[in-house]
Design a protein around this motif. Structure first.
Motif, short mmCIF file in Angstrom:
data_model
loop_
_atom_site.label_atom_id
_atom_site.label_comp_id
_atom_site.label_asym_id
_atom_site.label_seq_id
_atom_site.Cartn_x
_atom_site.Cartn_y
_atom_site.Cartn_z
N SER A 200 64.73 111.24 44.78
CA SER A 200 63.56 111.57 43.94
C SER A 200 62.58 110.59 43.92
N ALA A 204 58.56 111.18 45.55
CA ALA A 204 57.31 110.76 44.65
C ALA A 204 56.37 110.12 45.75
N SER A 209 59.15 115.95 50.04
CA SER A 209 59.34 116.92 48.94
C SER A 209 58.75 118.29 49.52
#
Length: 265
Positions: A200, A204, A209
Motif C-alpha cells: 500500500s 502511494a 499501482s
C-alpha cells in the motif's frame, strides 16, 4: 567432467519413466517436454535399441506423477494418524498467477514429535475456498469422521480464510468434535500483513499501482516520461514488471540465472 553416479545395470522402462518424471518435476519443466522430438532423441541415443513404447510420453509422465501423489497422500495420512504424531498446525494461503490468473491454494502442515513439516500447492477451480481446505485436511488425515488433529490455522486477514475456519468448526461440531474453535486457534499471518502494508505504501509513492493487470504489466515501459517520477526511473515498478516477465517463461528464468552467475563470479 561427468560425475559417476550409481544407476541400474540394465535398461528398465519403469526406471526411465521415473527419471524423466523427476527431471520434469524437480527442474520445473513443462510436461510437453516428454513429447518433444529432440528430447526423445536424447533418450534413444542413450539406448539405441529402445522402441517407441520404451520412451515415456507426456501422458505417461502425467499419469505417473498423479499416481505418485496419490501414494504420497495415502502414506502421509497413515503417518499423521499414528498415535506418536501430535496435533498439526497448518498455514494456508490462496494466490493467483499474474500471467494466467490461475488460482492456487498453498498449505503447510507442521506436527509435533516425529511428524515432519509437509507442504503442497493445489490448483483451485470452481469450488468454494473452504471446500479445498477441508477436503485436503480429510485426505491427509488431519480431520476424520471421529477426531481431528488440527491444532491451529495460520492465515492472512482475507474473509475467505475466516469463512474456511468457521465452516471447519461447524463441520467438526456436526461430528461431535469440539477441540477446534474458529476464534482462538486461528492465528493471523504477521508477515502477510506487513507485506500488504508495504504494498500500500509503495502504491502511494510509486507507479506500481498502475501495473496491476496482465496487460499493463506487459505494456509498461519505464523509460516513458509518464512512467517516471520527477524525471527519475521508478526502480520499484521497473523491477516488479521485470520479475513478472522473467517468471512467465522457463527459458527466461534459466537465462536470468545464467546472467546472475556471470555477474556473481
Amino acid at each position: 567432467m561427468f560425475q559417476c553416479a550409481p544407476g541400474p545395470c540394465s535398461f528398465s522402462r519403469e526406471d526411465v519413466l521415473r527419471r524423466v518424471a523427476q527431471f520434469i518435476v524437480c527442474d520445473d519443466q513443462s510436461l510437453a517436454v516428454a513429447d518433444k522430438a529432440a528430447f526423445r532423441n536424447c533418450l534413444v541415443a542413450m539406448q539405441p535399441n529402445a522402441t517407441k513404447a520404451d520412451i515415456p510420453s507426456t501422458h505417461d509422465v502425467s499419469t505417473f506423477v498423479h499416481n505418485e501423489f496419490i501414494n504420497f497422500i495415502k502414506q502421509l495420512k497413515v503417518e499423521i494418524q499414528l498415535p506418536s504424531t501430535g496435533r498439526i498446525s497448518t498455514t494456508m494461503d490462496l494466490w493467483s498467477v499474474e500471467q494466467t490468473k490461475a488460482a492456487f491454494l498453498g498449505i503447510t502442515g507442521t506436527g509435533s514429535r516425529s511428524m515432519p513439516a509437509q507442504s503442497g500447492h493445489y490448483a483451485c477451480k470452481s469450488l468454494p475456498f473452504h471446500c479445498y481446505f477441508i477436503s485436503l485436511s480429510e485426505r491427509a488425515g488431519i480431520i476424520s469422521s471421529v477426531s481431528t488433529k488440527l491444532l491451529c490455522l495460520t492465515a492472512d486477514n482475507a474473509t475467505s480464510n475466516d469463512k474456511a475456519a468457521d465452516l471447519t468448526e461447524c463441520l467438526l461440531h456436526r461430528r461431535n468434535i469440539y477441540s477446534f474453535s474458529s476464534d482462538s486457534p486461528c492465528l493471523p499471518c504477521l508477515t502477510h500483513i506487513i507485506n500488504l502494508t508495504i504494498t500500500s505504501v509503495l502504491a502511494a509513492i510509486t507507479k506500481i499501482s498502475n501495473v496491476n493487470t496482465v496487460t499493463t504489466i506487459w505494456e509498461f515501459d519505464p523509460t516513458l516520461p509518464e512512467n517516471r517520477m520527477d524525471d527519475l526511473l521508478d526502480v520499484v515498478t521497473a523491477i516488479h514488471t521485470l520479475a513478472v516477465k522473467i517468471q512467465c517463461s522457463g527459458q527466461r528464468i534459466e537465462y536470468f540465472e545464467t546472467l546472475q552467475t556471470k555477474l556473481w563470479y
